[in-house]
Design an enzyme around this catalytic site. Structure first.
Site, PDB file in Angstrom:
ATOM      1  N   HIS B  57      -6.520   6.701   7.652  1.00 19.74           N
ATOM      2  CA  HIS B  57      -5.781   5.555   7.052  1.00 19.74           C
ATOM      3  C   HIS B  57      -6.191   4.578   7.769  1.00 19.74           C
ATOM      4  O   HIS B  57      -5.309   3.272   8.404  1.00 19.74           O
ATOM      5  CB  HIS B  57      -4.711   5.759   6.993  1.00 19.74           C
ATOM      6  CG  HIS B  57      -4.191   6.577   5.671  1.00 19.74           C
ATOM      7  ND1 HIS B  57      -4.320   6.896   4.606  1.00 19.74           N
ATOM      8  CD2 HIS B  57      -3.359   7.861   6.475  1.00 19.74           C
ATOM      9  CE1 HIS B  57      -3.950   7.634   3.894  1.00 19.74           C
ATOM     10  NE2 HIS B  57      -3.403   8.609   4.639  1.00 19.74           N
ATOM     11  N   HIS B 216      -3.372   8.676  -0.818  1.00 21.27           N
ATOM     12  CA  HIS B 216      -4.291   9.342  -1.120  1.00 21.27           C
ATOM     13  C   HIS B 216      -4.902   9.131  -2.387  1.00 21.27           C
ATOM     14  O   HIS B 216      -5.945  10.049  -2.744  1.00 21.27           O
ATOM     15  CB  HIS B 216      -3.367  10.569  -0.793  1.00 21.27           C
ATOM     16  CG  HIS B 216      -3.010  10.580   0.322  1.00 21.27           C
ATOM     17  ND1 HIS B 216      -1.239  10.118   0.457  1.00 21.27           N
ATOM     18  CD2 HIS B 216      -3.238  10.776   2.099  1.00 21.27           C
ATOM     19  CE1 HIS B 216      -0.905  10.085   1.860  1.00 21.27           C
ATOM     20  NE2 HIS B 216      -2.270  10.115   2.567  1.00 21.27           N
TER      21      HIS B 216
END
Lengths: 329, 329
Positions: B57, B216
């Site tokens: 991320h 995700h």
């Protein structure tokens, strides 16, 4: 091709509107003709730095407009040169009476249009042509080497010099010096897709990479099989260091630039590999920049730029900058 | 799947090494156990802010370590929670005697491991759980709403409060307040591919988007046909404004966040569309942030976050910050 856009013809206008609104404290955006300048325009007595080129390389160039860097940028359509009327209008807005320095990436359309603008401009101007891409000697859109991410280093360092009051000749000479001290090479893992074309600019197999790709998807040195980053980066660094005639002992700026679609996780890994190549040659990485700065739309891939620094260039790199994309000091 | 990596098992170590080297003036990186902290560690008498979560991320969270924001971050493997020993070691490094505030995105693994670390820590600690994703009520890896890009707003605002000397209870309460005032929603145009998996996390047709996707690649609210950005953004904004019970007259922070593979050209267009939705509701966009901040590897797509600001939150947002990814003031 899926993109977060509306009509293809409106992409640039709508994106620039958003850019201007998001950074209203730093820039002004004019729509017709299109230019972006520092909020409040130019500063009296200061050399005005103006760059520009096709869009699709964001944050280049509009993201580098602000204190300590560019005075104005002229965005063309995606991968298309801006026109002389844009450049002239931008120059009128930011000219502070000390002349205009055009910073131009070496592509045929850009070179021609900036030349026309320089001829039409009543005041004094000079041009720095960037051609840092060591991959190929000439390319689809350029005679001679292409200008790529090294342009950012030129804009930052010369921007700081103009800010402290260097005159037009000094700024132009410094720009030439930084460009000559800079070498870049890129690699593509995927193609980009120009909105108006609606399909990938080039085809690249699932197991292939394009070594030395241009920022518009132009062919590089060779197409080869995908392999670990270590080998890819080592080859890019060898090409750059050989071109710059690195002998060891140099201080360098190491810029690892994402092409737009590659995550930071990978860019920092590329950076780590590039530092190994520097260490092996006895070069000191004195300054670093890692991120997406000179992109090719959503292309996956990265480029590496080295600039051999001297003390003046280092101090000017460190000088304060306040733009949408670079902000420090 | 093509990535600029070497062996899959080494991705995180090599990338973090590069990150630490590129930002050696701001951070320290420890490899075993893995944590990133401010250069020089914690400050005596200051609440220590520690976040963390799966990698992939970036720049979240390590890119937000530095003055005015986090004291430390604990990166797990890609899309995998960090372990309690990482969190404990980070806490030992940065604890300034005023307690530790854990900032945790609401995913089952993160919540469990940060709870274990809090139990094992000898000193005082508190937790802010972020759950700003309005798309779904619970998801693949979370009971209750997911924590996404709003986490950055919490980290910035609480970071500034800790920097000025607010105590642990005040920081925790402020974090809760910012989280509650924040709503986010994302859209995916393509999937991401986890290096160790070697294939896309989910399948998405050429003409489809996933509305409300998780960071995700978790399913969102619905899969629908690709359409112009205006409609996609309008629906995301409606979902967020409805969740935040926006009535008009509010000042908001508008964060348009890229998922990693979408060019800035598109993100600024998304921002422009989002400002239209704000104007239509009588909301004032008082602060803005546009870029790739909470990404999903190379996923193409974007998220929009709104935070309803009060005067204190605005001032803390504006306070100086010196990190790899945010730098101003």
């Amino acid at each position: 091709m899926k993109k977060l856009i509306n009509a293809v013809d409106d992409v640039l206008t709508e994106s620039l509107r958003g850019f201007g609104r998001a950074h209203a404290g730093i820039v002004e955006v004019n729509e017709d003709p299109r230019w972006v300048c520092r909020k409040g325009g130019g500063r009296q007595g200061k050399v005005a730095l103006i760059s520009g080129g096709g869009s699709g390389h964001e944050p280049l160039h509009a993201g580098f407009v602000g204190t300590g860097m560019l005075d104005a940028a002229c965005p063309g359509q995606v991968f298309t040169s801006p026109t002389p009327d844009q450049m002239l209008a931008a120059a009128e807005r930011v000219d502070g009476g000390a002349g205009v320095l055009w910073i131009v990436k070496n592509y045929a359309g850009d070179v021609m249009n900036f030349e026309l603008a320089a001829e039409m401009l009543e005041g004094e101007s000079a041009t720095v042509l960037t051609n840092d891409d060591v991959a190929v000697e000439s390319s689809t859109h350029s005679q001679g080497r292409r200008g790529v991410a090294g342009t950012i280093v030129v804009e930052k360092i010369v921007g700081a010099a103009a800010e402290r009051g260097d005159d037009l000749a000094a700024c132009a000479a410094l720009g030439e010096r930084v460009n000559k001290a800079s070498g870049s090479m890129g690699v593509a893992l995927t193609s980009c897709s120009v909105p108006a074309a609606g399909k990938p600019t080039f085809e690249l197999g699932e197991g292939e990479v394009e070594m030395g790709v241009g920022i518009h998807g132009e062919p590089g040195r060779r197409r080869e099989a995908m392999r670990p980053a270590a080998g890819i980066v080592a080859d890019m660094m060898e090409a750059i260091c050989s071109d710059l005639e690195v002998t060891g002992g140099e201080d360098v700026l190491l810029l690892v630039n994402g092409m737009g679609g590659t995550p930071l996780l990978e860019l920092y890994l590329v950076y780590e590999e590039a530092t190994k190549a520097c260490a092996a040659r006895g070069i000191t990485v004195a300054r670093s920049l890692v991120g997406n700065y000179c992109t090719s739309l959503e292309m996956q891939g990265a480029s590496v730029t080295l600039t051999k620094l001297d003390a003046e260039m280092t101090a000017l790199w460190d000088a304060p900058v306040r733009t949408a994309a670079l902000n420090w000091g």
